[in-house]
Design a protein around this motif. Sequence first.
Motif, PDB file in Angstrom:
ATOM      1  N   ARG A  96      10.336  11.672 -15.287  1.00 39.59           N
ATOM      2  CA  ARG A  96      10.347  12.204 -13.925  1.00 39.59           C
ATOM      3  C   ARG A  96       9.648  13.557 -13.896  1.00 39.59           C
ATOM      4  NH1 ARG A  96      14.632  11.619 -16.996  1.00 39.59           N
ATOM      5  NH2 ARG A  96      16.344  13.076 -16.996  1.00 39.59           N
ATOM      6  N   HIS A  97       9.191  13.909 -12.731  1.00 35.27           N
ATOM      7  CA  HIS A  97       8.432  15.142 -12.578  1.00 35.27           C
ATOM      8  C   HIS A  97       9.332  16.360 -12.746  1.00 35.27           C
ATOM      9  CE1 HIS A  97       4.685  13.283 -10.971  1.00 35.27           C
ATOM     10  NE2 HIS A  97       5.533  12.279 -10.862  1.00 35.27           N
ATOM     11  N   ALA A  98       8.770  17.375 -13.339  1.00 33.67           N
ATOM     12  CA  ALA A  98       9.415  18.678 -13.513  1.00 33.67           C
ATOM     13  C   ALA A  98       8.433  19.710 -12.930  1.00 33.67           C
ATOM     14  CB  ALA A  98       9.712  18.917 -14.993  1.00 33.67           C
ATOM     15  N   PRO A  99       8.720  20.999 -13.046  1.00 35.64           N
ATOM     16  CA  PRO A  99       7.798  21.992 -12.467  1.00 35.64           C
ATOM     17  C   PRO A  99       6.406  21.959 -13.106  1.00 35.64           C
ATOM     18  CG  PRO A  99       9.918  22.993 -12.950  1.00 35.64           C
ATOM     19  CD  PRO A  99       9.926  21.623 -13.572  1.00 35.64           C
ATOM     20  N   TRP A 100       5.483  22.630 -12.475  1.00 34.92           N
ATOM     21  CA  TRP A 100       4.153  22.832 -13.021  1.00 34.92           C
ATOM     22  C   TRP A 100       3.950  24.330 -13.200  1.00 34.92           C
ATOM     23  CZ3 TRP A 100       0.881  25.835 -10.109  1.00 34.92           C
ATOM     24  CH2 TRP A 100       1.194  25.971  -8.755  1.00 34.92           C
ATOM     25  N   THR A 101       3.016  24.694 -14.084  1.00 32.97           N
ATOM     26  CA  THR A 101       2.717  26.108 -14.321  1.00 32.97           C
ATOM     27  C   THR A 101       1.210  26.339 -14.235  1.00 32.97           C
ATOM     28  OG1 THR A 101       2.634  25.775 -16.731  1.00 32.97           O
ATOM     29  CG2 THR A 101       4.755  26.493 -15.778  1.00 32.97           C
ATOM     30  N   ASN A 102       0.834  27.555 -13.884  1.00 37.32           N
ATOM     31  CA  ASN A 102      -0.558  27.983 -13.837  1.00 37.32           C
ATOM     32  C   ASN A 102      -0.754  28.911 -15.032  1.00 37.32           C
ATOM     33  OD1 ASN A 102      -3.176  28.281 -12.749  1.00 37.32           O
ATOM     34  ND2 ASN A 102      -2.572  30.197 -11.766  1.00 37.32           N
ATOM     35  N   ASP A 103      -1.502  28.467 -16.028  1.00 40.20           N
ATOM     36  CA  ASP A 103      -1.563  29.154 -17.319  1.00 40.20           C
ATOM     37  C   ASP A 103      -2.953  29.733 -17.577  1.00 40.20           C
ATOM     38  OD1 ASP A 103       1.116  28.126 -17.801  1.00 40.20           O
ATOM     39  OD2 ASP A 103       0.126  26.195 -18.074  1.00 40.20           O
ATOM     40  N   ILE A 104      -3.054  31.040 -17.426  1.00 47.03           N
ATOM     41  CA  ILE A 104      -4.310  31.762 -17.647  1.00 47.03           C
ATOM     42  C   ILE A 104      -4.148  32.549 -18.940  1.00 47.03           C
ATOM     43  CG2 ILE A 104      -5.928  33.447 -16.714  1.00 47.03           C
ATOM     44  CD1 ILE A 104      -4.777  32.660 -13.893  1.00 47.03           C
ATOM     45  N   ASP A 133      18.123  28.322 -27.109  1.00 40.48           N
ATOM     46  CA  ASP A 133      17.757  28.991 -28.363  1.00 40.48           C
ATOM     47  C   ASP A 133      16.309  28.722 -28.763  1.00 40.48           C
ATOM     48  OD1 ASP A 133      20.311  30.093 -28.723  1.00 40.48           O
ATOM     49  OD2 ASP A 133      21.036  28.265 -29.683  1.00 40.48           O
ATOM     50  N   LEU A 134      15.452  28.429 -27.785  1.00 37.89           N
ATOM     51  CA  LEU A 134      14.043  28.208 -28.112  1.00 37.89           C
ATOM     52  C   LEU A 134      13.469  29.486 -28.725  1.00 37.89           C
ATOM     53  CD1 LEU A 134      12.775  26.240 -24.983  1.00 37.89           C
ATOM     54  CD2 LEU A 134      13.211  25.344 -27.278  1.00 37.89           C
ATOM     55  N   PRO A 135      12.561  29.356 -29.692  1.00 39.37           N
ATOM     56  CA  PRO A 135      11.978  30.537 -30.339  1.00 39.37           C
ATOM     57  C   PRO A 135      11.233  31.430 -29.341  1.00 39.37           C
ATOM     58  CG  PRO A 135      11.419  28.532 -31.537  1.00 39.37           C
ATOM     59  CD  PRO A 135      12.060  28.104 -30.251  1.00 39.37           C
ATOM     60  N   ASP A 136      11.091  32.691 -29.701  1.00 36.65           N
ATOM     61  CA  ASP A 136      10.366  33.640 -28.845  1.00 36.65           C
ATOM     62  C   ASP A 136       8.878  33.321 -28.789  1.00 36.65           C
ATOM     63  OD1 ASP A 136      12.661  35.064 -28.212  1.00 36.65           O
ATOM     64  OD2 ASP A 136      12.398  36.458 -29.883  1.00 36.65           O
ATOM     65  N   ASN A 137       8.328  32.810 -29.875  1.00 42.13           N
ATOM     66  CA  ASN A 137       6.883  32.547 -29.927  1.00 42.13           C
ATOM     67  C   ASN A 137       6.561  31.157 -29.382  1.00 42.13           C
ATOM     68  OD1 ASN A 137       8.149  31.426 -32.233  1.00 42.13           O
ATOM     69  ND2 ASN A 137       6.210  31.360 -33.333  1.00 42.13           N
ATOM     70  N   MET A 138       6.729  31.011 -28.065  1.00 47.44           N
ATOM     71  CA  MET A 138       6.451  29.747 -27.389  1.00 47.44           C
ATOM     72  C   MET A 138       5.012  29.731 -26.871  1.00 47.44           C
ATOM     73  SD  MET A 138       9.200  27.898 -27.573  1.00 47.44           S
ATOM     74  CE  MET A 138       8.926  26.620 -26.366  1.00 47.44           C
ATOM     75  N   PHE A 139       4.482  28.536 -26.688  1.00 51.37           N
ATOM     76  CA  PHE A 139       3.175  28.287 -26.102  1.00 51.37           C
ATOM     77  C   PHE A 139       3.199  28.781 -24.655  1.00 51.37           C
ATOM     78  CE2 PHE A 139       0.100  24.696 -24.816  1.00 51.37           C
ATOM     79  CZ  PHE A 139      -1.009  25.370 -25.283  1.00 51.37           C
ATOM     80  N   LEU A 140       2.098  29.339 -24.158  1.00 45.93           N
ATOM     81  CA  LEU A 140       2.061  29.959 -22.835  1.00 45.93           C
ATOM     82  C   LEU A 140       2.644  29.084 -21.721  1.00 45.93           C
ATOM     83  CD1 LEU A 140       1.322  32.368 -21.040  1.00 45.93           C
ATOM     84  CD2 LEU A 140      -0.971  31.366 -20.821  1.00 45.93           C
ATOM     85  N   ASN A 195       4.967  26.925 -21.843  1.00 36.62           N
ATOM     86  CA  ASN A 195       6.421  26.905 -22.025  1.00 36.62           C
ATOM     87  C   ASN A 195       7.041  28.242 -21.633  1.00 36.62           C
ATOM     88  OD1 ASN A 195       5.270  24.702 -23.328  1.00 36.62           O
ATOM     89  ND2 ASN A 195       6.824  24.632 -24.900  1.00 36.62           N
ATOM     90  N   ILE A 196       6.358  29.338 -21.939  1.00 40.57           N
ATOM     91  CA  ILE A 196       6.822  30.668 -21.514  1.00 40.57           C
ATOM     92  C   ILE A 196       6.876  30.719 -19.995  1.00 40.57           C
ATOM     93  CG2 ILE A 196       6.157  33.109 -21.367  1.00 40.57           C
ATOM     94  CD1 ILE A 196       4.997  32.790 -24.226  1.00 40.57           C
ATOM     95  N   ASN A 197       5.800  30.253 -19.353  1.00 44.27           N
ATOM     96  CA  ASN A 197       5.746  30.282 -17.893  1.00 44.27           C
ATOM     97  C   ASN A 197       6.796  29.365 -17.273  1.00 44.27           C
ATOM     98  OD1 ASN A 197       3.698  32.165 -17.954  1.00 44.27           O
ATOM     99  ND2 ASN A 197       2.068  30.656 -17.791  1.00 44.27           N
TER     100      ASN A 197
END
Length: 137
Positions: free
Chosen positions: A66-74, A116-123, A125-127
Motif C-alpha cells: 500500500r502507498h506510504a508518503p513520498w519525499t523530495n530528495d535533493i 532504533d534505526l541508525p543515525d546514518n540513514m539514506f537521504l 529515509n531521513i526525509n
Amino acid sequence: MAERPKVGVGVIIRRQGKVLADIRKGAHGAGTWCFPGGHLEFGEEVEECARRETMEETGVTIRNIRHAPWTNDIYEGIDKGRHYVTLFVLCDWDSGEPRVMEPDRFEKWEWLEWDDLPDNMFLPNINLKKLGYNPFQ
C-alpha cells in the motif's frame, strides 16, 4: 533539455515489529542504511516496482502493498546534483529470508526496530522520518 528528478521507490517491509534495511555501497548514499527499492521503470506500476526491486535485492517476497508518503530528495555533498522523488510503499513480509543478492550494492540486510534505526540513514529515509511517519501506527 533541463534535467528532471528521477523517481525512486522505497519499500518498507514489516515483519514481527521490525523493518528490513541494509547498508548501501558502490552507489550514491554509500555507507548509509536504506530500505529495499530502486528506480521506477517506464510503464511500471509502483507496486510492481516494489515487488521486483525487493526480489532482486533481497530474495524476499512481499504482500499487502500500500502507498506510504513520498519525499523530495535533493542531495548535497558528495552526491550533489542528484534529485529524486521517492515514492514509499508499506508492505508485509511474505516469504524468504533476506540475503544480499547484489553484493556490489549492499552489505547486509537486517531486521531493525523502527524507533532504533541508525543515525546514518539514506537521504529519502531521513526525509521520511522528518515527516513523522511511522509504519506501525
